[in-house]
Design an enzyme around this catalytic site. Structure first.
Site, short mmCIF file in Angstrom:
data_model
loop_
_atom_site.label_atom_id
_atom_site.label_comp_id
_atom_site.label_asym_id
_atom_site.label_seq_id
_atom_site.Cartn_x
_atom_site.Cartn_y
_atom_site.Cartn_z
N ARG A 1 -5.72 3.69 -7.96
CA ARG A 1 -7.20 3.84 -7.37
C ARG A 1 -8.09 2.32 -7.36
O ARG A 1 -9.23 2.16 -8.13
CB ARG A 1 -7.98 4.58 -8.42
CG ARG A 1 -7.61 6.12 -8.38
CD ARG A 1 -7.87 6.80 -7.38
NE ARG A 1 -7.11 8.10 -7.27
CZ ARG A 1 -7.20 8.73 -6.14
NH1 ARG A 1 -7.76 8.59 -5.21
NH2 ARG A 1 -6.90 10.16 -6.05
N ASP B 1 -1.23 -0.90 5.90
CA ASP B 1 -1.40 -0.23 7.60
C ASP B 1 -2.91 0.12 7.68
O ASP B 1 -3.27 0.59 8.86
CB ASP B 1 -0.51 0.99 7.56
CG ASP B 1 -1.06 2.13 6.83
OD1 ASP B 1 -1.71 1.84 5.70
OD2 ASP B 1 -0.94 3.24 7.37
N LYS C 1 -7.50 -5.23 -4.71
CA LYS C 1 -5.78 -5.44 -4.42
C LYS C 1 -5.89 -6.99 -4.08
O LYS C 1 -4.79 -7.63 -4.65
CB LYS C 1 -5.76 -4.78 -3.03
CG LYS C 1 -5.40 -3.25 -3.22
CD LYS C 1 -5.13 -2.79 -1.79
CE LYS C 1 -5.14 -1.07 -2.02
NZ LYS C 1 -4.85 -0.77 -0.78
N ASN D 1 -8.31 -1.12 4.69
CA ASN D 1 -8.33 -1.14 3.22
C ASN D 1 -7.25 -2.30 2.65
O ASN D 1 -7.53 -2.65 1.44
CB ASN D 1 -8.66 -0.08 2.48
CG ASN D 1 -7.30 0.75 2.50
OD1 ASN D 1 -6.67 0.79 3.56
ND2 ASN D 1 -6.78 1.75 1.61
N PHE E 1 -16.26 14.81 -4.98
CA PHE E 1 -15.13 14.10 -5.69
C PHE E 1 -15.29 12.65 -5.85
O PHE E 1 -15.98 12.01 -4.94
CB PHE E 1 -13.72 14.53 -5.14
CG PHE E 1 -12.77 13.70 -5.62
CD1 PHE E 1 -11.93 14.29 -6.51
CD2 PHE E 1 -12.36 12.33 -5.05
CE1 PHE E 1 -10.77 13.60 -7.04
CE2 PHE E 1 -11.15 11.72 -5.49
CZ PHE E 1 -10.53 12.43 -6.41
N ASP F 1 0.88 -1.21 0.05
CA ASP F 1 -0.12 -0.09 -0.10
C ASP F 1 0.88 1.26 -0.26
O ASP F 1 2.19 1.45 0.30
CB ASP F 1 -0.84 0.07 1.24
CG ASP F 1 -1.74 1.07 1.43
OD1 ASP F 1 -2.29 1.69 0.33
OD2 ASP F 1 -1.69 1.77 2.46
N LYS F 2 0.41 2.32 -0.35
CA LYS F 2 1.08 3.64 -0.55
C LYS F 2 0.84 4.48 0.71
O LYS F 2 1.85 4.72 1.53
CB LYS F 2 0.90 4.34 -1.70
CG LYS F 2 1.70 5.84 -1.88
CD LYS F 2 0.98 6.88 -2.74
CE LYS F 2 -0.42 7.32 -2.26
NZ LYS F 2 -0.01 8.15 -0.84
N ARG G 1 3.18 16.92 -5.65
CA ARG G 1 1.82 16.57 -6.25
C ARG G 1 1.19 17.85 -6.79
O ARG G 1 1.37 18.63 -6.37
CB ARG G 1 0.95 16.01 -5.02
CG ARG G 1 -0.57 15.43 -5.28
CD ARG G 1 -1.05 14.83 -4.32
NE ARG G 1 -2.46 14.34 -4.72
CZ ARG G 1 -3.32 13.75 -3.99
NH1 ARG G 1 -3.08 13.76 -2.67
NH2 ARG G 1 -4.47 13.48 -4.34
#
EC number: 7.6.2.1
Length: 1074
Positions: free
Chosen positions: A678, A704, A684, A707, A482, A349-350, A539
């Site tokens: 996404r 962590d 995953k 999800n 969003f 995961d990021k 970003r």
């Protein structure tokens, strides 16, 4: 309690070896078959079952406590008009529950009422989506009048069936004859935590396994290592090999009985009806009992002890202890340690794993002009009494533009202060705290606050700002939220003058597609700034706006209401309505490419993580992919990928369809790094399963947040990070720690050592057991195939339980070929584990051949030495008992010496176990062969006086020495030749380190005086004072004195210093360096 024992025994007897030994016990109770006493099987079997039972009981009690803790949490439920405390397990769909501040959400709830103004509440979703931030949930505006008293509310909820979509909820609520639309903003999902709200009431919509969190958790998979799967195959082979040996011996018995049996009838009469065929049949089962040691019953117990010990080493590792959070590393399972040394694919995961999700406003481009980092001096915001003191910015030009009243710059910050979903909290006058759905929004609103556009408060209908000290209230007419498809959000507001404006922010590519043609030139300039910022690892985001016509907006508003209350295809209809109004945007406000993803400390952490990633991808020669899951690719600095030269693949959701899976996998296998953008929690897990199914390689998933639970459960190894995003990932993981960088030590040190130790243990265990059994096989050809044992029965019983148990456990717990520092310095040492070089079917075949050779030596050398041999006093010692004692002593000493050759790293524990076991053997032998034991238990200890009469002869000890030398000679010769001609990677490292230690240190480099490069001459004025001429002509002022200063990172023995990143060089590069 009552079902544990039978169920555990049932599970244990599903192991083929345990069931086999029960079958042996039954055979031993048949007098015509058994030639061994019953205790030779019962004692090992009971010990194995008892130790496994104790371990499983401990694990079961721990799991029961954890489940009980969650199920017995208390929550207040409205029952018959009164609030009563109930356990979580008793909460049902339709109940109205009350939550208080900092409490976990019990189930998926429909918000009915809260303590906050206009029924707004704040929830933290770290356990749910892996992002440590606080979001707002609100009640339907028109429903507020029905929730004045929860006691009298009644209605009906119709909604979608249980599913795993965390970002979607479709339903309607009927109350008092009115129907209201329900969406995700009105739902509190299990896994969230109530924050900054005193209380709230909610209606249980989904409970237990139907909640969205549990729908995303996936099924718990019982994980077995690749060595376990190989062991199952080898055990089946061993059974077949045992049957083969017993068949040969039974055929030999039949032939012997047919040819020679009649000669012994006079003193060994046969039973009625007995013949050679029946004797051969019974002999087959007798040898099944005698040769049972070839089936490793004690292997499973020893493996469990070994895994448990290596798990404790992970728990006790101070170099994986995070001081700041007081979090040690933890091995949450004891069955997967050696799998850590065979990882080929890492899924990560990021957010919160590779990054800390810390956002800061850094740079921006307004109306074609770039701002940010033009000076080292920080901007002073003391003129703004509502500024955040923690905010830093380094370009005074932007501050001057705001103060001078630049319309573009002020419109820029006005958009940042209006277009968001942040919730403010002002406990004392002037002290604002923002609760943001994402760190992005928090950073943007904080930037606008410091530059004079302070977001002060909000209601469902209004947004209040303080613009350059002037309070201003905007009417909030619509929020176009969003999502992952739109990749943008918009708000429609009415300013105090009555003007309608749409403010929009989103991904630059999405915003560019919706710009008015008049903005093309400004877009080109802004694109250049975008490329510059992206090259720095920032970003990016784009801002735009549009003035709206009143009549057109009213028509659009009606269509929007119809779409928002639709139960079918609500999302598609809303997206189409949003698309209508988000067109022909203007960028006089300009584009914003604005904030940095990480602090300096965190960039360093991520670079260490990427070093780890590149090493894992380069452990083996083939460019196998290294897969990483990210929530947004823009958060990764492009300079990292440039330095690593890793191609990037963005996997879309449709690529996981059955007809596209193999194409996705084939494309991914061309890369070293794959980024999936996404992706949902279930996707995953699907990608992990895709790699597991088709690549047949060992995978590791690390995350962590809640999800990441599905991915962690699906991979062979699941690692949870106990960071800022809750404990769901940790509770579902196999290993856990506090920082991603500890993964490097977990794999390169603990994983490699565990795999090496397990393989050494298996090789030695099979060697000693096969050697033990083959001696029985050769003896069958000299005892008329009568199923007589070559060893004493007590030696057979204690061989695996006492004499050889502790030395091999000491080897398996403490051995290491190189230390942890070398493991970090030479990551190539990890490659043999990925290629299964230390233990495989071929390695097992070599062990079989080695054992066959050793058994031939251990049988025929003592047999030849005992044949026609007499004692010093002339008496004959060539009896069965003396030969049995000599054979078993030679066997035990030979396998002990072999263990010494296999040991790389000697400790006091190894020494104690090895010499202690040999001492116990001789002590037990002299005791059991004594006169006292024979007089007390005559039938159980028949070897009276054998030890003291045999072991006092020099030729016995000479035979023991000769057999030991002959057994280890081929091993020593082979290892010498392989080290010289075909050294393994660890041999190369050890040899290189030894050569490096013996090398003479190079002399310090010679220092030469600095020479002047410039050809310009200095001019001097006549007014210079006397004395400077000598100084100038001497040239001393041109020489820079050499100053010694302490090293920036001094070498210390502290765990922190040892765990810092290192520069990696191959052995061959160092050998070529001067």
């Amino acid at each position: 309690v009552f079902t544990f024992l039978p169920l555990n025994l049932f599970e244990q007897f599903q192991r083929l070896a345990n069931a086999y030994f029960v079958f042996l016990l039954i055979l031993q109770l048949i007098p015509q078959i058994s030639s061994l006493s019953w205790f030779t099987t019962v004692v090992p079997l009971l010990l194995v079952l008892s130790m496994t039972l104790a371990k499983d009981l401990s694990d079961d009690i721990t799991r029961h406590k954890n489940d009980k803790q969650v199920n017995n949490r208390k929550v207040e439920v409205l029952i018959n008009g009164e609030l009563k405390s109930e356990k979580w397990m008793n909460v049902q769909v339709g109940d109205i529950v009350k939550l208080e501040n900092n409490e976990f959400v019990t189930a998926d709830l429909l918000l009915l009422s809260s303590s906050e103004p206009l029924n707004l509440i704040y929830i933290e979703t770290a356990e749910l989506d892996g992002v440590n931030c606080t979001k707002a949930s609100l009640l339907c505006r028109t429903l507020i009048k029905y929730t004045i008293s929860i006691l009298y509310i009644s209605g009906e909820v119709r909604c979608e069936p249980p599913n795993n979509r965390l970002d979607k909820f479709t339903g309607t609520l009927t109350v008092g004859g009115e129907t209201f639309s329900l969406d995700n903003e009105r739902i509190l999902l299990r896994g969230c935590t109530l924050r900054n709200s005193d209380w709230c009431f909610g209606l249980v919509v989904f409970g237990g396994p139907d909640t969205k969190l549990m729908q995303n958790s996936g099924k718990s998979i019982f994980k077995r290592t690749s060595i376990d799967h190989l062991m199952n195959f080898l055990v089946m082979f061993i059974f077949g090999f045992l049957a083969f040996m017993c068949t040969i011996l039974s055929i030999g018995n039949g032939i012997w009985e047919y040819q020679e049996g009649n000669s012994f009838i006079s003193f060994l009469p046969r039973a009625d009806g007995a013949n050679a065929s029946l004797s051969a049949f019974l002999t087959f089962w007798s040898y099944v009992i005698i040769l049972n040691t070839v089936v490793p019953i004690s292997l499973y117990v020893s493996v469990e002890i070994l895994r448990l010990g290596n798990s404790y080493f992970i728990d006790w590792d101070r170099k994986m202890y995070h001081v700041k959070s007081d979090t040690p590393a933890q091995a949450r399972t004891t069955t997967l340690n050696e799998e850590l040394g065979q990882i080929k694919y890492i899924f990560s995961d990021k957010t919160g794993t590779l990054t800390q999700n810390i956002m800061t406003f850094n740079r921006c481009s307004v109306n074609g002009k770039s701002y940010g980092k033009s000076s080292k001096k920080k901007v002073d915001f003391s003129w703004n009494s509502l500024a955040d003191p923690k905010f830093c910015f380094h370009d005074h030009k932007l501050e001057e533009a705001v103060k001078s009243g630049s319309p573009e710059v002020q419109a820029f910050f006005r958009l940042l202060a209006l277009c968001h979903t942040v919730m403010p909290e002002e406990k004392t006058e002037g002290e604002l705290f923002y609760q943001a759905q994402s760190p992005d929004e928090g950073a943007l609103v904080t930037a606008a606050r410091n530059f004079g556009f302070v977001f002060r408060s909000r209601t469902p209908e209004t947004i209040s700002l303080v613009e350059m000290g002037v309070p201003t209230t905007y009417e909030l007419l619509a929020v176009l939220d969003f999502n992952n498809v739109r990749k943008r959000m918009s708000v429609i507001v009415r300013n105090p003058e009555g003007k309608l404006t749409l403010y929009c922010k989103g991904a630059d590519t999405i915003i560019f597609e919706r710009l008015h043609p008049l903005s093309s030139k400004l877009m080109e300039v802004t694109t250049e700034h975008l490329n510059e910022y992206a090259g720095e690892g920032l970003r990016t985001l784009a801002l735009a706006y549009k003035d709206l016509d009143e009549d057109k907006f009213e028509k659009w508003k009606k269509r929007h209401h119809e779409a928002s209350t639709s139960l079918e295809d609500r999302e598609a209809k809303l997206d189409a309505i949003y698309e209508e109004i988000e067109k022909d945007l203007l960028v006089t406000i300009s584009k914003l490419y604005y904030f940095e993803t990480f602090s300096e400390e965190h960039v360093s952490l991520c670079e260490q993580s990427w070093i780890m990633a590149s090493l894992c991808a380069k452990f083996h020669e083939r460019k196998d992919p290294f897969l990483i899951f990210f929530n947004n690719t823009q958060l990764i600095s492009r300079k990292w990928f440039k330095s690593l030269y890793l191609p990037i693949l963005c996997a879309q959701a449709f690529a996981l369809q059955k007809d596209m899976q193999l194409e996705l996998l084939r494309t991914a296998c061309m890369c070293q790094t794959v980024i999936c953008c996404r992706v949902t929690p279930l996707q995953k897990a699907q990608v992990v399963e895709l790699v597991k199914k088709h690549k047949k390689a060992v995978t590791l998933a690390i995350g962590d947040g809640a999800n990441d639970v599905s991915m962690i459960k699906t991979a062979h190894i699941g690692v949870g990070i106990s960071g800022q995003e809750g404990m769901q990932a940790v509770l579902s993981s196999d290993f856990s720690f506090a920082q991603f960088r500890y993964l490097q030590r977990l794999l390169l040190v603990h994983g490699r050592w565990s795999y090496l130790r397990m393989c050494k243990f298996l090789r030695y265990f099979f060697y000693k057991n096969f050697t033990f059994t083959f001696v029985h096989f050769w003896y069958g050809f000299f005892c008329g195939f009568s199923a007589q044992t070559v060893y004493d029965e007590w030696f057979i019983t204690l061989y695996n339980l006492v004499y050889t148990a502790l030395p091999v456990i000491g080897l398996s717990l403490f051995d290491q070929d190189v230390n942890d520092r070398w493991s970090f310095q030479y990551p190539q040492l990890y490659a043999p584990g990925q290629l299964n070089q230390y233990f495989s079917k071929m390695a097992f075949a070599r062990i079989l051949m080695h054992s066959c050779y050793s058994s031939l030596i251990l049988f025929f050398v003592p047999w030849a030495a005992m044949c026609d041999t007499v004692r010093d006093d002339g008496k004959d010692i060539a009896d069965y008992q003396s030969f049995a004692l000599l054979a078993q002593t030679c066997l035990l000493i030979a396998v002990s010496v072999q263990l010494g050759l296999d040991t790389y790293y000697w400790t006091a524990v190894n020494q104690f176990f090895l010499w202690g076991s040999l001492s116990v053997y001789f002590a037990v032998t002299f005791t059991m062969y004594s006169n006292g034991m024979y007089l007390i238990f005559t039938s159980s200890f028949p070897f009276i006086g054998t030890a003291r009469n045999s072991l006092n002869q020099p030729n016995m000890w000479l035979t023991i020495f000769l057999t030991t030398i002959l057994c280890i000679l081929p091993v020593v010769a082979k290892r010498f030749l392989f080290i010289q001609l075909k050294p393994a990677i660890n041999d190369k490292v050890v040899r290189h380190k030894v050569r490096q230690a013996k090398a003479v240190p190079l002399p310090p480099p010679r220092k030469f005086p600095r020479r002047r490069i410039s050809t310009r001459r200095s001019g001097y004025a006549f007014s210079h004072a006397r004395g400077y001429g000598d100084l100038v002509t001497s040239g001393r002022f041109l020489r820079i004195p050499v100053k010694t200063r302490p090293a920036l990172f001094p070498h210390t023995d502290t765990p922190v210093a040892d765990s810092t990143p290192r520069t990696y060089r191959t052995i061959f590069e160092e050998a070529q360096s001067p």
